[in-house]
Design an enzyme around this catalytic site. Structure first.
Site, PDB file in Angstrom:
ATOM      1  N   HIS A 176     -50.659  28.152 -34.753  1.00 29.12           N
ATOM      2  CA  HIS A 176     -50.924  28.214 -35.982  1.00 29.12           C
ATOM      3  C   HIS A 176     -52.729  27.896 -36.220  1.00 29.12           C
ATOM      4  O   HIS A 176     -53.319  29.152 -36.534  1.00 29.12           O
ATOM      5  CB  HIS A 176     -50.514  27.656 -36.875  1.00 29.12           C
ATOM      6  CG  HIS A 176     -48.812  27.564 -36.665  1.00 29.12           C
ATOM      7  ND1 HIS A 176     -48.082  28.305 -35.961  1.00 29.12           N
ATOM      8  CD2 HIS A 176     -48.113  26.250 -36.687  1.00 29.12           C
ATOM      9  CE1 HIS A 176     -47.379  28.454 -36.126  1.00 29.12           C
ATOM     10  NE2 HIS A 176     -46.554  27.198 -36.140  1.00 29.12           N
TER      11      HIS A 176
ATOM     12  N   ASP B 149     -45.912  34.451 -35.012  1.00 32.81           N
ATOM     13  CA  ASP B 149     -46.611  33.122 -34.759  1.00 32.81           C
ATOM     14  C   ASP B 149     -46.039  33.122 -36.896  1.00 32.81           C
ATOM     15  O   ASP B 149     -47.369  33.684 -37.578  1.00 32.81           O
ATOM     16  CB  ASP B 149     -47.900  32.818 -35.249  1.00 32.81           C
ATOM     17  CG  ASP B 149     -48.632  31.933 -35.349  1.00 32.81           C
ATOM     18  OD1 ASP B 149     -48.616  31.324 -36.434  1.00 32.81           O
ATOM     19  OD2 ASP B 149     -49.177  30.959 -34.905  1.00 32.81           O
ATOM     20  N   HIS B 150     -45.684  31.704 -37.128  1.00 32.93           N
ATOM     21  CA  HIS B 150     -44.799  32.108 -39.460  1.00 32.93           C
ATOM     22  C   HIS B 150     -45.946  31.598 -39.502  1.00 32.93           C
ATOM     23  O   HIS B 150     -46.198  32.308 -40.747  1.00 32.93           O
ATOM     24  CB  HIS B 150     -43.956  30.615 -38.822  1.00 32.93           C
ATOM     25  CG  HIS B 150     -44.356  30.199 -38.972  1.00 32.93           C
ATOM     26  ND1 HIS B 150     -44.377  28.848 -38.240  1.00 32.93           N
ATOM     27  CD2 HIS B 150     -44.369  28.894 -40.501  1.00 32.93           C
ATOM     28  CE1 HIS B 150     -44.449  27.774 -39.135  1.00 32.93           C
ATOM     29  NE2 HIS B 150     -44.491  27.558 -40.261  1.00 32.93           N
TER      30      HIS B 150
HETATM   31  C1  BG6 Z   1     -43.531  24.886 -37.074  1.00 36.00           C
HETATM   32  C2  BG6 Z   1     -44.115  23.780 -36.015  1.00 36.00           C
HETATM   33  O1  BG6 Z   1     -44.534  25.879 -36.204  1.00 36.00           O
HETATM   34  O2  BG6 Z   1     -44.551  24.494 -38.141  1.00 36.00           O
HETATM   35  C3  BG6 Z   1     -43.267  22.463 -37.139  1.00 36.00           C
HETATM   36  O3  BG6 Z   1     -43.191  23.341 -35.203  1.00 36.00           O
HETATM   37  C4  BG6 Z   1     -44.245  22.235 -38.275  1.00 36.00           C
HETATM   38  O4  BG6 Z   1     -43.653  20.577 -36.665  1.00 36.00           O
HETATM   39  C5  BG6 Z   1     -43.911  23.706 -39.021  1.00 36.00           C
HETATM   40  O5  BG6 Z   1     -43.770  21.525 -39.131  1.00 36.00           O
HETATM   41  C6  BG6 Z   1     -44.859  23.799 -40.289  1.00 36.00           C
HETATM   42  O6  BG6 Z   1     -44.837  25.011 -40.629  1.00 36.00           O
HETATM   43  P1  BG6 Z   1     -45.604  25.179 -42.026  1.00 36.00           P
HETATM   44  O7  BG6 Z   1     -45.556  26.880 -42.644  1.00 36.00           O
HETATM   45  O8  BG6 Z   1     -44.650  24.224 -43.036  1.00 36.00           O
HETATM   46  O9  BG6 Z   1     -47.418  24.700 -42.634  1.00 36.00           O
END
Ligand code: BG6
Length: 510
Positions: A258, A195-196
């Site tokens: 997230h 989960d990034h």
């Molecule tokens: C991703 C989603 O996991 O996270 C995207 O699939 C979203 O739709 C993105 O834009 C948001 O990531 P960050 O790091 O830009 O908040």
């Protein structure tokens, strides 16, 4: 003027990653060039990688090693410094390409041969980190093929690990099924569900902030906290990802993953150590303490929306239904707001409000902890008619830091109160460290530390949280889309959700 603190930016575990081959399935996709290769390069530049490490890209397109290296070469601005150019020089000659259709079992004997050859060329001991940067319907087939070909087997001290991108399932039953299928091939200790958000420094800092300081934990509970707000706002639309996004929608795309991570890190009990299982046990406990919403609750405590045409930063933007590759009649939500309760001793009665959406007025991810008011009696015969709301802001992005808002006396002979803010900004203290957000995650996977990865029960906990809402929404399709213009903070019902409780969203922040 900010005073810089002494900091020691050493590798967290004081060791370089294990020698290994990182095998990226779906290597011709965007993620490899935008995030993965730059992250490996940053690790190389930071001295976190051993000399015997290779990257093998796997995709269907026929390509030579040189063509692949060219394809994934980071942009010039990443390579503007001498150390970064040197790091790229050292890394690029250990980047290889193998053309294969990963859905076909017969591709894997060739891949196994190729990896063996790479081992002898680079001096890697047979440790493989498989990165599944592919469409979710390929997760199970690829893992099954890894199993059948013997590539998933850990023997003679060598390890085999698999990083799986999101989305992990599309609802609770499919996530359970996917976990079951994968677990029939490899052990939980080999699975790294990414989960990034957990790669973001500010998200990781949540634990350090809460548990590494003595002053917040005593007031981190229902006796002192009025409510918690989590906002993950995006200014961008779907950016050409229409086909995926239209199937997923804002809820599946952002909430069980997230937002569930953020809720669990804010709400969890202190773990007994920073070991992967100790931390994840507490996160799961928190997710499992979220009160399941009844169908009736869903009608009042969950809000969905889809943006219509509007304006952001003075520029006109199309509505969701007019976006490229989105069906003109689409009923997919691009905004979600939820009111959740955590039924445990720490949080009973404290609402957690969460919202996320595309095409909101600005990019802003932040957590607001609102404390209860001080008793006002003391000020009754003064000119202070309202006490300041005490709020702690945890800024995740684009601003990275923490600020505390409280009341202070305005100088002068009359007792009046103003709102002031104490502000900690990451960049002021630690400077800007080049990062894609994937460095720590890749490094941790290479040293076998799964703390920042989701265990099967966490993924299932995230889906359990949203499943009642998905069920009701499926049974009752929306009738009023689009219901918010691009460039606004979502549909009016999202404001109503808090107004009913005598509260309001904090839209200022980053
Ligand atoms: C991703 C989603 O996991 O996270 C995207 O699939 C979203 O739709 C993105 O834009 C948001 O990531 P960050 O790091 O830009 O908040």
């Amino acid at each position: 003027m900010v005073q810089k603190l002494e900091t020691a930016l050493t590798p967290p575990h004081n060791r370089t990653a294990d020698p290994c081959v990182i095998v990226i399935f779906g290597a011709s996709g965007d993620l490899t060039k935008r995030k993965l290769i730059p992250a490996v390069l940053n690790l190389q530049n930071g001295g976190f990688l051993p000399r015997n490490l290779a990257v093998v890209g796997v995709a269907r397109t026929q390509m030579s090693h040189a063509q692949f290296r060219d394809e994934v070469k980071p942009e010039d601005k990443c390579l503007s410094s001498e150390p970064m150019r040197a790091a790229w020089g050292a890394l690029s000659e250990r980047i290889f390409y193998f053309a294969a259709d990963a859905t076909k079992p017969e591709s894997f004997s060739g891949l196994a041969e190729f990896l063996k050859k790479t081992d002898s060329q680079v001096g890697t001991p047979g440790n493989y980190l498989f990165y599944l940067s592919v469409s979710p319907n390929f997760f199970a087939p690829i893992i099954q093929n890894l199993g059948k070909s013997g590539l998933a087997g850990e023997e003679n001290g060598r390890w085999r690990r698999v990083i799986i991108e999101k989305p992990f399932g599309h609802d609770l039953p499919s996530a359970v099924e996917l976990n079951r299928t994968i677990r029939s091939v490899i052990g939980e200790n080999q699975i790294f569900r990414i989960d990034h958000y957990l790669g973001k420094e500010t998200v990781q800092n949540l634990m350090v902030f809460r548990f590494g300081n003595g002053m917040f934990e005593p007031i981190w509970n229902r006796n002192y906290i009025d409510h918690v707000q989590i906002t993950v706002a995006e200014e961008l639309g779907v950016e050409g990802r229409g086909p995926y996004y239209d199937m997923a929608g804002a809820m599946r795309d952002m909430v069980p993953n997230h937002i569930a991570q953020l809720i669990s890190l804010v709400g969890m009990e202190p773990p007994i150590s920073f070991s992967a299982d100790a931390v994840r046990d507490e996160q799961v406990k928190l997710l499992n303490s979220i009160e399941p919403l009844s169908p009736e609750d869903v009608l009042h405590q969950a809000v969905r929306g889809q943006y219509g045409p509007g304006e952001i930063d003075g520029k006109k933007v199309p509505g969701y239904r007019q976006e490229e590759k989105v069906p003109p009649e689409s009923n997919t939500e691009t905004f979600v707001a939820l009111r959740l309760l955590v039924d445990n001793w720490r949080w009973a009665g404290v609402p957690f409000y969460a919202r996320t959406g595309k095409r909101l007025p600005k990019r802003m991810t932040q957590i607001v902890i609102q404390f209860k008011h001080a008793p006002a009696m003391l000020f009754q015969h003064t000119s202070v008619d309202r006490l300041t709301t005490n709020r702690l802001y945890i800024h995740i992005q684009p601003k990275e830091g923490i600020s505390l808002r409280f009341g202070a006396k305005v100088p002068g002979p009359v007792l009046t109160m103003g709102t002031v803010e104490m502000d900690f900004d990451y960049v002021d203290y630690f400077g800007k460290v080049p990062s894609t957000g994937y460095e720590t995650l890749l490094y941790d996977a290479m040293i076998g530390d799964a703390t920042l990865f989701q265990r099967a029960d966490m993924v299932q906990g995230g889906w359990s949280m949203v499943q009642p809402v998905l069920d009701v929404w499926k049974a009752l399709p929306p009738r009023n889309y689009p219901n918010y213009p691009a460039g606004t903070w979502g549909p009016p019902e999202a404001d109503e959700l808090l107004r009913r409780d005598g509260r309001h969203w904090e839209n200022s922040g980053s």
